[in-house]
Design an enzyme around this catalytic site. Structure first.
Site, short mmCIF file in Angstrom:
data_model
loop_
_atom_site.label_atom_id
_atom_site.label_comp_id
_atom_site.label_asym_id
_atom_site.label_seq_id
_atom_site.Cartn_x
_atom_site.Cartn_y
_atom_site.Cartn_z
N GLY A 96 0.84 -1.21 0.00
CA GLY A 96 0.00 0.00 0.00
C GLY A 96 0.86 1.25 0.00
O GLY A 96 1.88 1.30 0.71
N THR A 103 4.23 2.63 5.76
CA THR A 103 2.82 2.21 5.68
C THR A 103 2.02 3.07 6.66
O THR A 103 2.49 3.35 7.77
CB THR A 103 2.60 0.71 6.05
OG1 THR A 103 1.23 0.52 6.42
CG2 THR A 103 3.46 0.24 7.20
O1 F6P Z 1 -1.72 0.64 3.54
C1 F6P Z 1 -2.21 -0.30 4.45
C2 F6P Z 1 -3.65 -0.46 4.23
O2 F6P Z 1 -4.11 0.82 4.25
C3 F6P Z 1 -4.48 -1.28 5.18
O3 F6P Z 1 -4.90 -0.64 6.33
C4 F6P Z 1 -5.64 -1.65 4.31
O4 F6P Z 1 -6.30 -2.74 4.77
C5 F6P Z 1 -4.98 -1.91 3.00
O5 F6P Z 1 -3.88 -1.05 2.97
C6 F6P Z 1 -5.87 -1.74 1.84
O6 F6P Z 1 -5.14 -1.56 0.70
P1 F6P Z 1 -5.65 -1.85 -0.76
O7 F6P Z 1 -7.04 -1.37 -0.86
O8 F6P Z 1 -4.70 -1.11 -1.61
O9 F6P Z 1 -5.53 -3.33 -0.95
#
Ligand code: F6P
Length: 333
Positions: free
Chosen positions: A15, A129
């Site tokens: 992410g 993150t």
């Molecule tokens: O970046 C971490 C995070 O925000 C988590 O809290 C969340 O569950 C996840 O990424 C969702 O990411 P994506 O929608 O890109 O799979």
């Protein structure tokens, strides 16, 4: 004699988080200052498999310090989970003449980094993150900006909830971790915060908190829910059934991942990027750059992945006191 590092790769994976660009810039500029060339690998580990790269110069990372997202793009790669995929990635490193890779991301990224290091490619990880859920470091790039974004949104919600004397259920990000939810909960004066790390007793953790808050004189209520707890809509329905209120549900979602990084994220990302390259320059690798007690340390990847970080549960008590003190105080006993 130490092998002189001539060229490194840098990638962002998992992410995205505000401040990733600042870290990329710091890696590139520190590398160049040490006579090392830098290649940007696009789309994370998948980019390393696909030879998806871009040469990076001092100028090419100009004006990205303040930009959200990542100019290198990011991805989650299933192919990198396979040995065949990882061997392809090693092939790209050889083809590009990379002496090492700086991998910017979270635990998933670092598990990939460990596998790559086992195949002989030196790697240094930089934690980024918004979840702040990397065990070896107090802080991950992006957390502070994301908290501030969530706080700004919730402050707006509070204005309208207060006017209508309503209950608001707000879902913040955090699939597996409640760091963001709990931090934000304190900062917005939440009635209660639900996190995935703590089993929920709906009666005690939600119903009684709303009732106590009501008895303390509050007429609107802010329930902060981390995404990993389950559906905020469902929690809203349960509140309706239990206390008869008609909660409004807001899912902040990916709004929290975007936006310009704030001072803390720019500064931390710049220092971490610098120290990541510095490790290579001084002949060290296969470690994660972490913050501990304010300072920057290097932790071997395998050890770093085994480290756990726990939520500070005293924050719940602090939140309760801010909301309604103790029941004894309430009735003047
Ligand atoms: O970046 C971490 C995070 O925000 C988590 O809290 C969340 O569950 C996840 O990424 C969702 O990411 P994506 O929608 O890109 O799979």
């Amino acid at each position: 004699m130490e092998k002189k590092i001539k060229r490194i790769g840098v990638l962002t994976s998992g992410g995205d988080a505000p401040g990733m660009n600042a870290a990329v810039r710091a890696v590139v500029r520190t590398a160049i200052a040490n006579g090392i060339e830098c290649v940007g690998i696009r789309r994370g580990w998948q980019g390393l498999i696909n030879s998806d790269f871009v040469p990076l110069s001092r100028e090419s990372v100009g004006h990205i310090l303040s930009r959200g997202g990542t100019i290198l793009y990011t991805a989650r790669s299933d192919e990198f989970m396979t040995e065949k995929g990882r061997l392809k990635a090693v092939g790209t490193c050889k083809m590009l003449g990379l002496d090492g890779v700086v991998a910017i991301g979270g635990d998933g990224t670092f598990r990939g980094a460990l596998e790559l290091s086992r195949l002989g490619v030196p790697v240094v990880g930089v934690p980024a993150t918004i979840d702040n859920d990397v065990g070896c470091t107090n802080y991950t790039i992006g957390f502070d900006t994301a908290c501030n974004t969530a706080i700004e949104c919730i402050d707006r919600l509070r204005d309208t909830m207060q006017s209508h004397e309503r209950c608001s259920v707000v879902e913040v990000m955090g699939r597996n971790a409640g760091f963001l939810a709990l931090y934000v909960g304190i900062a917005v004066g939440a009635t209660t915060v639900l996190v995935p790390e703590r089993p929920i007793d709906f009666q005690k953790d939600v119903v009684e908190r709303i009732q106590d808050s009501r008895l303390a004189g509050n007429t609107h209520f802010m329930i902060v829910v981390a995404e990993g707890v389950g559906s905020a809509v469902e929690i809203g329905k349960q509140i309706h059934e239990a206390v008869g209120m008609d909660p409004r549900v807001t899912v902040l979602g990916h709004i929290q991942r975007g936006g310009a990084p704030n001072a803390r994220d720019r500064e931390t990302a710049t220092r971490m990027g610098y120290y990541a390259v510095n490790a290579f320059v001084e002949g060290r690798s296969n470690c994660i750059i972490a913050t501990q007690e304010g300072g920057i340390v290097e932790i071997p990847i395998e050890e770093a992945l085994a480290m756990k970080k726990h939520l500070q549960m005293d924050r719940y008590r602090i939140m309760e006191i801010m909301q309604y003190g103790t029941k004894q105080n309430l009735f003047g006993i």
